[in-house]
Enzyme design. Structure first.
Site, short mmCIF file in Angstrom:
data_model
loop_
_atom_site.label_atom_id
_atom_site.label_comp_id
_atom_site.label_asym_id
_atom_site.label_seq_id
_atom_site.Cartn_x
_atom_site.Cartn_y
_atom_site.Cartn_z
N SER A 1 0.84 -1.21 0.00
CA SER A 1 0.00 0.00 0.00
C SER A 1 0.87 1.25 0.00
O SER A 1 2.05 1.18 -0.37
CB SER A 1 -0.95 -0.03 1.21
OG SER A 1 -1.93 0.96 1.07
N ASN A 2 0.33 2.37 0.41
CA ASN A 2 1.09 3.64 0.44
C ASN A 2 0.61 4.49 1.61
O ASN A 2 -0.29 4.09 2.35
CB ASN A 2 0.94 4.36 -0.91
CG ASN A 2 -0.52 4.65 -1.21
OD1 ASN A 2 -1.18 5.40 -0.51
ND2 ASN A 2 -1.05 4.00 -2.26
N ARG A 3 1.18 5.68 1.75
CA ARG A 3 0.95 6.50 2.95
C ARG A 3 -0.29 7.38 2.88
O ARG A 3 -0.48 8.25 3.73
CB ARG A 3 2.17 7.39 3.21
CG ARG A 3 3.41 6.63 3.60
CD ARG A 3 4.53 7.61 3.92
NE ARG A 3 5.79 6.92 4.14
CZ ARG A 3 6.14 6.39 5.31
NH1 ARG A 3 5.32 6.47 6.35
NH2 ARG A 3 7.29 5.79 5.44
N SER A 4 -1.12 7.24 1.88
CA SER A 4 -2.32 8.10 1.79
C SER A 4 -3.22 7.91 3.01
O SER A 4 -3.54 6.78 3.39
CB SER A 4 -3.10 7.75 0.52
OG SER A 4 -4.36 8.37 0.57
N ALA B 1 -4.96 7.49 -3.87
CA ALA B 1 -3.57 7.12 -4.20
C ALA B 1 -3.60 5.65 -4.60
O ALA B 1 -3.49 4.75 -3.76
CB ALA B 1 -2.67 7.35 -3.00
#
Ligand code: CTP
Length: 215
Positions: free
Chosen positions: A23-26, A90
């Site tokens: 995943s990502n930091r959104s 994101a």
């Protein structure tokens, strides 16, 4: 003023095995504030398609998804009826090529995970866009930010691109404040660093101005 609004928000998560994902930091704050601002201004019904986040607005048609492929299916279903579509999510650019149905056990000192490219949802929307539909994208850039933004605006057939310059001074992801540029066919406008709630208000000002000018 606008009849139907579609907003995507949050990260996507791409499963690897039953307990792990990419995943990502959104955080989902920007999408949340865009929906809240549309509600305050009574701009029209909002369909809110989001990856996992705690930032869930009230008074929207809420569709919760996990992966990019799930988000794409939900977006494609709602895009044709939407007048303004804002892709604030994101979306993970890649997913694990394989889903491992059993939890991966630790073995050697290294593990190679092969990734497959996800569909670019926004690019597909740009190709499908009809007259009268307004399409807004986001970009997170660390280098050649204006050249990259201009390229994305054109390649994805966007009416407006909200450009984040990611740096140590402006991490953007997960923060309450953000400094962005609004990029459209009219040029580039720098906004001061402000809360994401205020950024959302300024983005709506710009969308309504663009729609006003384009009839
Ligand atoms: N986006 C999308 N589908 C993807 C990746 C991104 O719809 N698979 C959308 C995002 O919602 C955002 C915009 O595309 O509105 C920009 O994403 P960004 O990651 O900045 O750029 P990319 O186009 O993915 O290109 P790159 O990673 O090469 O910068």
């Amino acid at each position: 003023m606008c009849s139907r609004i579609l907003i995507t928000s949050g990260p996507t998560i791409e499963p690897i095995d039953p307990v792990r994902f990419l995943s990502n930091r959104s955080s989902g704050q920007t999408g949340f504030h865009l929906a809240a601002e549309a509600g305050r201004r009574r701009l029209g019904p909002v369909t809110f398609i989001t990856g996992p986040t705690v930032f869930l607005p009230d008074d929207v048609e809420l569709i919760q998804v996990e992966s990019a492929q799930e988000m794409r299916a939900a977006v494609n279903e709602h895009f044709p009826a939407s007048d303004v579509t804002i892709m604030a999510a994101a979306v993970s650019d890649y997913r694990s090529l394989k889903y491992y149905p059993e939890k991966l056990k630790k073995r050697g000192e290294r593990l190679t995970l092969e990734l497959a490219k996800n569909p670019d949802i926004l690019l597909e929307l740009g190709r499908a866009k009809r007259r009268g539909q307004t399409l807004v994208g986001f970009a997170a850039e660390t280098e050649d930010i204006f050249a990259n933004a201009q390229r994305k605006l054109e390649a994805k057939n966007l009416d407006l691109l909200v450009l984040n310059e990611i740096s140590a001074e402006n991490p953007a992801f997960g923060m309450v404040e953000n400094q962005v540029y609004l990029v459209s066919a009219d040029g580039v406008r720098k906004l001061e660093k402000m809360s994401k709630a205020l950024v959302a208000a300024r983005v709506w000002d710009e969308i309504l101005a663009l729609r006003g000018r384009n009839g």
